[in-house]
Design a protein around this motif. Structure first.
Motif, short mmCIF file in Angstrom:
data_model
loop_
_atom_site.label_atom_id
_atom_site.label_comp_id
_atom_site.label_asym_id
_atom_site.label_seq_id
_atom_site.Cartn_x
_atom_site.Cartn_y
_atom_site.Cartn_z
N LEU A 111 0.88 -1.17 0.00
CA LEU A 111 0.00 0.00 0.00
C LEU A 111 0.92 1.22 0.00
O LEU A 111 1.88 1.29 0.80
CB LEU A 111 -0.90 0.04 1.25
N TYR A 112 0.66 2.20 -0.86
CA TYR A 112 1.49 3.41 -0.85
C TYR A 112 0.72 4.58 -1.44
O TYR A 112 -0.28 4.41 -2.15
CB TYR A 112 2.81 3.20 -1.58
N VAL A 113 1.20 5.78 -1.10
CA VAL A 113 0.57 7.03 -1.53
C VAL A 113 1.61 7.86 -2.27
O VAL A 113 2.75 8.01 -1.79
CB VAL A 113 0.00 7.81 -0.33
N MET A 114 1.23 8.42 -3.46
CA MET A 114 2.14 9.22 -4.26
C MET A 114 1.58 10.62 -4.42
O MET A 114 0.36 10.81 -4.43
CB MET A 114 2.32 8.60 -5.65
N ASN A 115 2.47 11.60 -4.57
CA ASN A 115 2.03 12.97 -4.81
C ASN A 115 1.70 13.16 -6.29
O ASN A 115 1.74 12.22 -7.08
CB ASN A 115 3.08 13.98 -4.33
N SER A 116 1.39 14.39 -6.67
CA SER A 116 0.93 14.65 -8.04
C SER A 116 2.03 14.42 -9.08
O SER A 116 1.74 14.33 -10.28
CB SER A 116 0.42 16.09 -8.15
N GLU A 117 3.28 14.37 -8.65
CA GLU A 117 4.39 14.15 -9.59
C GLU A 117 4.77 12.67 -9.68
O GLU A 117 5.66 12.31 -10.45
CB GLU A 117 5.61 14.97 -9.14
N GLY A 118 4.14 11.81 -8.88
CA GLY A 118 4.41 10.38 -8.94
C GLY A 118 5.43 9.92 -7.92
O GLY A 118 5.82 8.74 -7.95
N THR A 119 5.86 10.78 -7.01
CA THR A 119 6.84 10.39 -5.99
C THR A 119 6.12 9.81 -4.78
O THR A 119 5.14 10.39 -4.29
CB THR A 119 7.69 11.59 -5.57
N THR A 120 6.59 8.67 -4.28
CA THR A 120 5.97 7.99 -3.15
C THR A 120 6.35 8.71 -1.86
O THR A 120 7.55 8.85 -1.53
CB THR A 120 6.43 6.52 -3.09
N LEU A 121 5.32 9.12 -1.09
CA LEU A 121 5.55 9.82 0.18
C LEU A 121 5.31 8.92 1.38
O LEU A 121 5.82 9.19 2.47
CB LEU A 121 4.65 11.06 0.28
N ALA A 122 4.51 7.84 1.21
CA ALA A 122 4.25 6.90 2.31
C ALA A 122 4.02 5.52 1.70
O ALA A 122 3.38 5.40 0.65
CB ALA A 122 3.04 7.34 3.13
N ALA A 123 4.56 4.48 2.39
CA ALA A 123 4.44 3.12 1.86
C ALA A 123 4.44 2.13 3.00
O ALA A 123 5.04 2.36 4.06
CB ALA A 123 5.60 2.83 0.90
N SER A 124 3.75 1.01 2.80
CA SER A 124 3.64 -0.01 3.84
C SER A 124 4.98 -0.73 4.06
O SER A 124 5.18 -1.34 5.11
CB SER A 124 2.56 -1.02 3.46
N ASN A 125 5.90 -0.69 3.09
CA ASN A 125 7.20 -1.36 3.26
C ASN A 125 8.30 -0.38 3.61
O ASN A 125 9.45 -0.56 3.25
CB ASN A 125 7.57 -2.13 1.99
N TRP A 126 7.94 0.69 4.34
CA TRP A 126 8.90 1.76 4.63
C TRP A 126 10.07 1.29 5.48
O TRP A 126 11.13 1.91 5.49
CB TRP A 126 8.18 2.90 5.34
N ARG A 127 9.94 0.14 6.19
CA ARG A 127 11.02 -0.36 7.02
C ARG A 127 12.03 -1.20 6.20
O ARG A 127 13.15 -1.43 6.65
CB ARG A 127 10.47 -1.26 8.14
N GLU A 128 11.63 -1.67 5.03
CA GLU A 128 12.46 -2.61 4.28
C GLU A 128 13.53 -1.88 3.48
O GLU A 128 13.44 -0.66 3.23
CB GLU A 128 11.58 -3.43 3.35
N GLU A 129 14.54 -2.69 3.03
CA GLU A 129 15.64 -2.11 2.25
C GLU A 129 15.14 -1.57 0.92
O GLU A 129 15.63 -0.55 0.43
CB GLU A 129 16.71 -3.19 2.02
N LEU A 130 14.16 -2.28 0.29
CA LEU A 130 13.61 -1.85 -0.99
C LEU A 130 12.34 -1.02 -0.77
O LEU A 130 11.32 -1.21 -1.46
CB LEU A 130 13.32 -3.06 -1.88
N SER A 131 12.37 -0.12 0.18
CA SER A 131 11.21 0.74 0.46
C SER A 131 10.87 1.59 -0.77
O SER A 131 11.76 2.05 -1.49
CB SER A 131 11.51 1.63 1.66
N LEU A 132 9.57 1.82 -0.96
CA LEU A 132 9.13 2.64 -2.09
C LEU A 132 9.17 4.14 -1.76
O LEU A 132 9.01 4.96 -2.69
CB LEU A 132 7.70 2.26 -2.48
N VAL A 133 9.38 4.49 -0.53
CA VAL A 133 9.34 5.90 -0.12
C VAL A 133 10.46 6.66 -0.84
O VAL A 133 11.62 6.24 -0.83
CB VAL A 133 9.49 6.03 1.39
N GLY A 134 10.08 7.76 -1.45
CA GLY A 134 11.04 8.59 -2.16
C GLY A 134 11.25 8.20 -3.62
O GLY A 134 11.93 8.91 -4.36
N ARG A 135 10.70 7.09 -4.03
CA ARG A 135 10.86 6.65 -5.42
C ARG A 135 9.72 7.19 -6.28
O ARG A 135 8.58 7.29 -5.83
CB ARG A 135 10.90 5.12 -5.51
#
Length: 595
Positions: free
Chosen positions: A98-122
């Protein structure tokens, strides 16, 4: 007789026709049954896919409405509370991400935020599901994760759910359990997207292959969206897959059925091995063949009785056959006598042909001796003048050349002896550049006499070959003298000899800027006693001898027009191979031909 055989063949023919008709009938019935079964199974599998889709379709909508998940959008940066909320929601709902992206497509929050391959910031703004959701529409897209490299179904909704979107809520659903259930069922089923790419399959080897060869523009779109992470996407079959069609995949034949999966734009495919549609064929043909064999046995028994009656008649005819055999033996003996006489006549003809060949070789040797004799006379005249002037060193060089020429003439006279009485001649490993230089010395007086310039274009590296140097020199002397004679009337006559090694051959090209050889005469130019020298009195043997020598050495000699004018003769000689070049001893040549 023919009508009787027709009557005998009619019953088995009718049996085969009846078997064929029954086979076709049962094939149609079996195929209809398989298609009905396929339709039922496709409906079941389609409902399973849609059920999985409807199960998680609400989730991105709920996330888009919940401020605990979308709080990061207001701040414009990642928020730990949003990450924790999404992590808990993913654990409770059973989704992969589960993740949330801003209007530019950048991920600001993600359910795997603790993992090495976190989507946050991508940034995933290139994905079609994001582009649909940011425009206020519901987005769905099956793809391989750009970060995790794991496949899944992406479902997206805009946030807020009403008004201008400022972000996108996304759910990634793992379709792996559904695919495993297909494989455990033992049936062959797979799903393809709108582009014809297989992404779910009960056969793992078929995953990420295509129903047909993809156009370039489709491949470019897939690469731009990174949908399948650079997979090759090769066709699964040589033929395009269509409903109710027999296809072949990996060497196995299947009956193919397909159904559309609404809402997602996918297509579901169900395959049944062709063997299942032909279960009734073997019993029908077995019965048909058995009846044909029984009929054949009955016919053979009845025919055996008739043959026994016919054998008595054959014994009566055997006496006549013996008399005919005696006459045939006499004819065979007469034919053998005629064959012996014909063999004797052929031997006499061979002796006559040999004598004719010796005469032709004698004329060739006389022709060849005239060339070094001409050079010999000029060397003798030059030697006398040098002696008169007291230039003994130059005179000695001329005497060496005279000695070389007399050895050459002696060798030439041996050719007639070898031709008339075959023997063994030795092949030498030579540098063909030396043969060119020897030939140049012989013809140099002729070029000085005619005023024609001789240009030698030889490579720096050796042109090694296992061949007879004397014969190579004979060919080159003939071709160079012909070039000098042809260009004698030109204002600036030039004869060029180029040599090179190419494709295991040494190629020597002798070209001139003379009048050339008319196209209609090129086929006859190598015939004995044919000459284009109307005024020079040529015997027409030089080129005939040259092509024969070239062929004896395993090469060939050809002629074509030179550009812009003149003629070009091309001599091919087999070059020395690397294996042969490493040995010190050279093999003996095969005995020369006697005819």
């Amino acid at each position: 007789m023919s009508r009787r055989w027709l009557y005998l063949a009619l019953p088995p023919f009718l049996l085969v026709v009846a078997g064929f008709v029954l086979v076709q009938l049962f094939l149609e019935l079996d195929e209809d049954a398989i298609d009905r079964k396929a339709a039922e199974r496709l409906t079941l599998y389609r409902q399973t896919i849609l059920g999985e889709y409807q199960k998680y379709r609400y989730l991105p909508y709920m996330i888009a409405r919940d401020p605990r998940a979308t709080s990061a959008l207001g701040l414009g940066q990642p928020v730990e509370s949003a990450n924790r909320f999404l992590e808990e929601m993913a654990l409770n709902s059973g989704v992969e991400l589960l993740y949330v992206m801003n209007s530019e497509g950048t991920t600001l929050a993600a359910s795997n935020w603790r993992e090495e391959l976190s989507l946050v910031g991508r940034n995933y703004g290139f994905r079609p599901y994001f582009k649909s959701a940011i425009q206020g529409e519901e987005g769905s897209f099956f793809a391989i994760g750009a970060t995790s490299d794991e496949p899944g179904l992406f479902l997206a909704r805009p946030t807020p759910v009403s008004g201008a979107p400022i972000g996108v809520a996304v759910v990634k659903v793992d379709m792996g359990p559904l695919e495993e259930a297909w494989a455990e069922g033992g049936e062959t089923v797979f799903a393809s997207d709108a582009n014809g790419v297989i992404f779910l399959s009960s056969q793992p080897d078929w995953r990420y292959r295509t129903l047909f060869e993809l156009p370039d523009e489709v491949r470019e779109t897939i690469e731009a969206t990174r949908q399948y992470a650079g997979r090759e996407l090769n066709p699964v079959s040589d033929q395009s897959l269509r409903a109710h069609q027999q296809i072949s995949i990996d060497g196995k034949a299947f009956r193919h059925n397909a159904a559309e999966v609404g809402l997602l734009g996918w297509q579901l495919h169900f395959l049944v091995p062709v063997e299942e549609a032909r279960r009734s064929v073997l019993p029908i043909w077995a019965v048909t063949i058995t009846l044909c064999l029984i009929y054949a046995v009955i016919v053979l028994v009845l025919r055996g009785r008739r043959l026994r009656k016919a054998s008595a008649l054959l014994r009566q005819e055997s006496a006549g056959l013996k008399e005919l055999n005696t006459r045939l033996v006499e004819e065979i003996q007469e034919r053998r006598r005629v064959e012996r006489e014909l063999l004797e006549a052929q031997r006499g003809l061979a002796r006559s042909s040999r004598l004719a060949a010796v005469g032709e070789m004698s004329a060739a040797v006389v022709h060849e001796l005239s060339q070094p004799l001409s050079a010999l006379r000029m060397f003798v005249a030059g030697t006398r003048k040098f002696l008169e002037k007291g230039d003994t060193s130059t005179a000695a060089e001329n005497l060496d050349e005279i000695d070389s020429l007399q050895m050459r003439m002696a060798s030439l006279t041996q050719e007639l002896k070898r031709f008339a009485r075959p023997g063994e001649s030795r092949i030498e490993k030579i540098d063909l550049r030396e043969s060119v230089r020897v030939a140049e010395k012989i013809v140099r007086p002729r070029f000085e006499e005619t005023g024609v310039m001789l240009d030698l274009d030889l490579p720096e590296e050796p042109l090694e070959a296992e061949t007879a140097p004397l014969r190579i020199e004979q060919i080159l002397v003939n071709l160079l003298r012909n070039g000098a004679d042809a260009t004698a009337g030109e204002e600036q006559g030039v004869v060029t000899l180029r040599a090179q090694r190419k494709n295991g051959q040494v190629i020597m090209q002798i070209s001139d800027n003379g009048p050339g050889i008319p196209e209609d005469l090129r086929e006859r130019i190598f015939d004995p006693f044919f000459s284009t020298k109307a005024s020079s009195g040529g015997m027409g043997l030089g080129l005939a001898i040259s092509i024969r020598l070239a062929e004896d050495l395993g090469g060939d000699l050809s002629v074509r027009a030179n550009a812009p004018k003149g003629a070009l003769f091309e001599l091919h000689v087999p070059a020395l191979t690397d294996d042969a070049a490493g040995g010190d001893l050279l093999p003996e040549a095969k005995p020369e031909a006697a005819e």
